[in-house]
Design a protein around this motif. Structure first.
Motif, PDB file in Angstrom:
ATOM      1  N   ILE A  50       0.834  -1.203   0.000  1.00 54.91           N
ATOM      2  CA  ILE A  50       0.000   0.000   0.000  1.00 54.91           C
ATOM      3  C   ILE A  50       0.870   1.255   0.000  1.00 54.91           C
ATOM      4  N   LYS A  51       1.915   1.235   0.830  1.00 50.36           N
ATOM      5  CA  LYS A  51       2.810   2.391   0.920  1.00 50.36           C
ATOM      6  C   LYS A  51       3.534   2.612  -0.399  1.00 50.36           C
ATOM      7  N   LYS A  52       3.964   1.543  -1.045  1.00 49.04           N
ATOM      8  CA  LYS A  52       4.671   1.657  -2.320  1.00 49.04           C
ATOM      9  C   LYS A  52       3.759   2.248  -3.394  1.00 49.04           C
ATOM     10  N   ILE A 105       2.576   7.844  -6.552  1.00 48.85           N
ATOM     11  CA  ILE A 105       1.694   8.873  -7.112  1.00 48.85           C
ATOM     12  C   ILE A 105       2.408  10.218  -7.056  1.00 48.85           C
ATOM     13  N   GLY A 106       2.415  10.945  -8.149  1.00 47.16           N
ATOM     14  CA  GLY A 106       3.074  12.248  -8.201  1.00 47.16           C
ATOM     15  C   GLY A 106       2.393  13.282  -7.314  1.00 47.16           C
ATOM     16  N   ASP A 107       3.179  14.240  -6.819  1.00 45.32           N
ATOM     17  CA  ASP A 107       2.646  15.265  -5.916  1.00 45.32           C
ATOM     18  C   ASP A 107       1.672  16.208  -6.607  1.00 45.32           C
ATOM     19  N   LYS A 141       0.153  14.255  -1.725  1.00 47.57           N
ATOM     20  CA  LYS A 141       1.170  14.887  -0.891  1.00 47.57           C
ATOM     21  C   LYS A 141       0.761  14.863   0.586  1.00 47.57           C
ATOM     22  N   PHE A 142      -0.528  15.058   0.850  1.00 50.20           N
ATOM     23  CA  PHE A 142      -1.007  15.045   2.234  1.00 50.20           C
ATOM     24  C   PHE A 142      -0.761  13.683   2.878  1.00 50.20           C
ATOM     25  N   PHE A 143      -1.121  12.619   2.191  1.00 53.89           N
ATOM     26  CA  PHE A 143      -0.989  11.275   2.777  1.00 53.89           C
ATOM     27  C   PHE A 143       0.475  10.842   2.870  1.00 53.89           C
ATOM     28  N   LYS A 144       1.293  11.263   1.908  1.00 54.73           N
ATOM     29  CA  LYS A 144       2.709  10.885   1.953  1.00 54.73           C
ATOM     30  C   LYS A 144       3.451  11.625   3.051  1.00 54.73           C
TER      31      LYS A 144
END
Length: 339
Positions: free
Chosen positions: A313-315, A320-322, A334-337
């Protein structure tokens, strides 16, 4: 120019390599001067319908005629459409009819997560504090429901955070840059910096970075560079992105066309109302046909319903691009990363 302008006519040159069909292909060198002129003056093609090519000698088709608007037109959110009609037998150029439309009513803007927020030193602590506080109020329900409720309530916190630290980000950044430059000039003149110089330097760097992220997200351009801010190129990118989402004209079910916003909305609503919930008589599925051909064994079937691992899931998330389009809830990758 201080007033909105429309530039319309035969420009004697294509604007892109796709503007010609047949004959010798266009090179980028041939159109570079015209492209540079358009870019430097902040011009943008008005939304158009009708003929793609505007000139032909019966063998070569080319788009030489354009209807362009200047930066002031875009800033004042004026709406219009250019329709290129068939040329007939009088000319080898297509005639152009320009329709200037009424301004759209300003609607309430939905929540949008801005990547610049993460540059603030208090971002992590604010999110962590609010997330913990919201967790106390969402003890009931499934995990997915509680997660959705937390994100929804966190929007209020982000709106206040934005008003406090990032509202009018461009003006804030310019003021701090000017103060930083003033302190530098004095420091290099007398040999020592004023008290608070490092604090202003840090603040200037943070706001400059935030301003860049804001512009990059607004422009939605992968190759946007820091030097492109505050240029006609940046504003053209933003306006072009916004215009691409706007439906200017639609063909109605009776075969006619309309540019009226209310009629366009009604056409979509009535069309989907006729599709959704419509009862149709369908032939039942013959399950026996599923037994023909190759099928999955029990082990393969089980692998399809396995729960994904946390690392998987993390990978997927971090791939996904910002600058990708935000989700329906207004949050981007970006928020979740970062959080």
């Amino acid at each position: 120019m201080d007033t909105p302008w429309i530039l319309l006519g035969d420009f004697k040159s294509p604007l892109s390599v796709e503007d010609k069909e047949g004959g010798t292909p266009i090179t980028t060198y041939q159109i570079s001067d015209f492209q540079d002129c358009v870019m430097r003056n902040g011009l943008e093609d008005l939304s158009q319908v009708g003929c793609k090519y505007t000139w032909s000698n019966n063998e070569v088709f080319c788009k030489l005629d354009h209807c362009m608007v200047n930066k002031k037109w875009l800033e004042e959110d004026m709406r219009g459409m250019a329709e290129f009609l068939a040329p007939g037998y009088i000319s080898d150029h297509t005639p152009c009819v320009v329709t200037i439309m009424e301004a759209m009513e300003q609607t309430k803007k939905p929540f949008k997560f801005f990547n610049m927020w993460i540059t603030h030193e208090d971002y992590n602590s604010v999110v962590e504090e609010q997330w913990t506080h919201l967790g106390l109020d969402t003890r009931r329900g499934m995990a997915q429901y509680k997660f959705k409720l937390k994100l929804q309530r966190l929007k209020t916190t982000f709106k206040q955070f934005n008003r406090l630290h990032f509202q009018h980000i461009k003006e804030r950044s310019l003021r701090v840059q000017e103060e930083f430059q003033r302190m530098q000039e004095i420091g290099y003149a007398i040999g020592t910096f004023e008290e608070g110089y490092q604090l202003v330097q840090k603040r200037a760097d943070q706001l400059n970075r935030a301003d860049f992220l804001y512009c990059k997200q607004k422009a939605k351009c992968k190759y946007f560079r820091e030097v492109d801010r505050n240029t006609t190129y940046f504003h053209a990118l933003v306006e072009k992105t916004n215009r691409m989402r706007e439906i200017m004209v639609i063909e109605k079910r009776d075969g006619g066309t309309t540019t009226c916003l209310n009629e366009i909305v009604n056409e979509f609503v009535e069309s989907f109302q006729g599709l959704l919930g419509t009862s149709l008589q369908r032939i039942p599925l013959n399950t026996d046909c599923l037994n023909f051909g190759r099928t999955l064994n029990l082990e393969q079937q089980g692998s399809l319903i396995l729960m994904p691992m946390e690392e998987e899931i993390k990978k997927a998330l971090f791939s996904i691009g910002d600058q990708k389009v935000l989700g329906p809830d207004g949050y981007g990758s970006k928020f979740f990363k970062h959080s």
